[in-house]
Design an enzyme around this catalytic site. Structure first.
Site, PDB file in Angstrom:
ATOM      1  N   GLU A  40      -9.559   6.697   3.233  1.00 23.95           N
ATOM      2  CA  GLU A  40     -10.376   5.710   3.926  1.00 23.95           C
ATOM      3  C   GLU A  40      -9.469   4.567   4.338  1.00 23.95           C
ATOM      4  O   GLU A  40      -8.417   4.357   3.740  1.00 23.95           O
ATOM      5  CB  GLU A  40     -11.459   5.173   2.976  1.00 23.95           C
ATOM      6  CG  GLU A  40     -11.000   4.059   2.016  1.00 23.95           C
ATOM      7  CD  GLU A  40      -9.984   4.495   0.960  1.00 23.95           C
ATOM      8  OE1 GLU A  40      -9.822   5.710   0.757  1.00 23.95           O
ATOM      9  OE2 GLU A  40      -9.349   3.605   0.360  1.00 23.95           O
TER      10      GLU A  40
ATOM     11  N   LYS B 226       0.810  -1.220   0.000  1.00 18.50           N
ATOM     12  CA  LYS B 226       0.000   0.000   0.000  1.00 18.50           C
ATOM     13  C   LYS B 226       0.846   1.275   0.000  1.00 18.50           C
ATOM     14  O   LYS B 226       0.439   2.293  -0.537  1.00 18.50           O
ATOM     15  CB  LYS B 226      -0.933   0.008   1.215  1.00 18.50           C
ATOM     16  CG  LYS B 226      -1.968  -1.108   1.186  1.00 18.50           C
ATOM     17  CD  LYS B 226      -3.355  -0.576   1.011  1.00 18.50           C
ATOM     18  CE  LYS B 226      -4.371  -1.654   0.684  1.00 18.50           C
ATOM     19  NZ  LYS B 226      -4.364  -2.814   1.574  1.00 18.50           N
TER      20      LYS B 226
ATOM     21  N   SER C 225       1.608  -9.941  -0.792  1.00 24.13           N
ATOM     22  CA  SER C 225       1.276  -8.510  -0.726  1.00 24.13           C
ATOM     23  C   SER C 225       1.576  -7.869   0.625  1.00 24.13           C
ATOM     24  O   SER C 225       1.781  -6.656   0.696  1.00 24.13           O
ATOM     25  CB  SER C 225      -0.201  -8.311  -1.085  1.00 24.13           C
ATOM     26  OG  SER C 225      -1.029  -9.107  -0.252  1.00 24.13           O
TER      27      SER C 225
HETATM   28  C1  LIG Z   1      -5.177  -3.959   1.327  1.00 22.53           C
HETATM   29  C2  LIG Z   1      -4.468  -5.221   1.112  1.00 22.53           C
HETATM   30  C3  LIG Z   1      -4.833  -6.100   0.063  1.00 22.53           C
HETATM   31  C4  LIG Z   1      -6.010  -5.875  -0.836  1.00 22.53           C
HETATM   32  O1  LIG Z   1      -5.948  -4.735  -1.620  1.00 22.53           O
HETATM   33  P1  LIG Z   1      -5.659  -4.786  -3.168  1.00 22.53           P
HETATM   34  O2  LIG Z   1      -5.950  -3.405  -3.623  1.00 22.53           O
HETATM   35  O3  LIG Z   1      -6.557  -5.806  -3.766  1.00 22.53           O
HETATM   36  O4  LIG Z   1      -4.235  -5.147  -3.336  1.00 22.53           O
HETATM   37  C5  LIG Z   1      -4.083  -7.245  -0.116  1.00 22.53           C
HETATM   38  N1  LIG Z   1      -3.040  -7.550   0.700  1.00 22.53           N
HETATM   39  C6  LIG Z   1      -2.678  -6.728   1.703  1.00 22.53           C
HETATM   40  C7  LIG Z   1      -1.522  -7.121   2.558  1.00 22.53           C
HETATM   41  C8  LIG Z   1      -3.368  -5.542   1.943  1.00 22.53           C
HETATM   42  O5  LIG Z   1      -2.998  -4.747   2.960  1.00 22.53           O
END
Ligand SMILES: *Cc1c(COP(=O)(O)O)cnc(C)c1O
Length: 397
Positions: free
Chosen positions: A112, A90, A380
């Protein structure tokens, strides 16, 4: 494929800009500033420097050998976005948009947040660049993610509790949009995923495309070839769009997005938009696949991972699915938790529950693939934020 989106912000049949008149001017200003910044060497150098020195890029590409050996099939490679500062991808987008806010001479940013990851990333970027910051968060989410609320406050952000609707992410976005309408001259709204009106979906995909650009050259260098399969979890879809973008032109690379299957297929029990309850509709300024009933009422959603718990998906994903370029699958809460635990023990990596959905899918398909096949999974984020949730679920079972 031709350049996406078109000048009106459409990816095929999806996307666009469905907003009140007052937001047309700031959206056009944002688009102009973003396009200009992309051609401005100073801006690009500044962003590159912050991504390297502050965020910690490039993130490593890691071969999960013990995990792959356990399964006995394809190689599994992780793109380690969990090692980014603040714990997920993010921050890539938050830093990019905070820099754009400064270009537009706006001294205040709002955002948000659901689980708090995007709120923490924005509060961090705001502290870094000296911007005032307010984060909208559903009061239900504030209760579930108390430590992230404190973190944002330490970073100097004001966290505002949203008491409307289901008091979660969707309601927090409504409230942030309301703030933006009132304060457009001083304020930039840092949206957290590839959602919302044009140019957000394209702009955020571009800020996140650094994931794919790095992974593409890293895996080519490590394996002398492209991966056979790239897997990423899909909430709004920003980490997936970021890693997919580099591979979309290469038809031999299969791309799979993993949605939250939650507790099962009944309405309200999941957040899988690529099912029959996910129909074209408009939510938060964009035309996309939205979970809704036959009257067009937005359905409730559920996922063990707050980051995947949202009723709409980014319009570019809706288009990729319609064109057959990316396939979308579901992983249940239980499957994600099992993957979370297996990864911790076999590789010493505790993933975010969101990322555990992508890993769980790789676990399903790897054994049937040849030993020399390569799966690239976007990891992610890290699981520190999910300790309490997993402990609570363990206690309950
Ligand atoms: C917010 C988040 C997501 C989901 O958001 P996307 O916009 O689909 O990437 C996925 N993994 C993590 C670790 C997140 O913090």
């Amino acid at each position: 494929m031709k350049k996406q989106p078109d000048e009106r912000g459409y990816f095929g049949d999806f996307g666009g800009r469905f907003v009140p008149e007052t937001l047309m001017v700031p959206l056009e200003q944002l688009e102009t500033t973003w396009l200009k910044a992309g051609k401005d060497r100073n801006f690009r150098n500044r962003l590159k420097e912050l991504l390297e020195r502050f965020v910690g890029r490039p993130t490593p590409l890691y071969p999960a050998r013990r995990l792959a050996a356990t399964l006995g099939g394809a190689q599994i490679w992780f793109k380690r976005e969990d090692l980014c500062h603040t714990g997920s991808h993010k921050i890539n987008n938050a830093v990019g948009q905070a820099l754009l806010a400064r270009e537009m001479e706006k001294h205040r940013v709002i955002a948000e947040t659901g689980a708090g990851q995007h709120g923490v990333a924005v509060a961090t970027a705001a502290a870094l660049l000296g911007l005032d910051c307010r984060i909208y968060m559903g009061s239900e989410d504030m209760r579930r993610q108390e430590s992230n609320v404190r973190r944002m406050q330490w970073l100097g952000a004001e966290v505002v509790a949203v008491e409307s609707g289901s008091r979660t992410l969707k309601d927090a976005i409504n409230e942030a949009l309301r703030d933006w309408v009132t304060n457009v001259r001083t304020t930039h709204y840092i949206l957290g995923s590839v959602l919302g009106p044009h140019p957000y979906p394209a702009m955020i995909r571009n800020f996140q495309s650094v994931i794919g650009t790095e992974a593409f050259s890293q895996i080519r260098e490590a394996t002398r070839s492209l991966p056979d399969l790239v897997v990423a979890c899909v909430g709004g879809g920003s980490n997936a769009a970021g890693i997919f973008s580099a591979f979309v032109p290469f038809d031999q690379v299969r791309l799979v997005g993993v949605e939250a299957g939650g507790r099962g297929p009944a309405p309200g029990e999941h957040a899988a938009r690529f099912t029959e309850d996910g129909k074209p509709g408009i939510l938060h300024g964009t035309l996309t696949r939205v979970l809704q009933n036959s009257d067009g009422q937005i359905l409730g959603t559920h996922s063990v991972s707050a980051g995947l718990d949202y009723p709409a998906v980014g319009p570019e994903h809706a288009d990729w699915e319609a064109k057959g370029r990316v396939s979308y699958v579901r992983i249940s809460d239980d499957e994600a938790i099992a993957a979370f635990k297996l990864l911790a023990r076999t590789e010493g990596i505790v993933p975010a529950l969101e990322s555990a959905h992508a890993i769980a899918y790789a676990l399903q398909v790897a054994p049937a693939m040849p030993l020399n096949a390569r799966i690239l999974v976007n990891l992610s984020g890290r699981g520190d934020k999910d300790m309490d949730e997993v402990a609570r679920l363990d206690g309950a079972s």
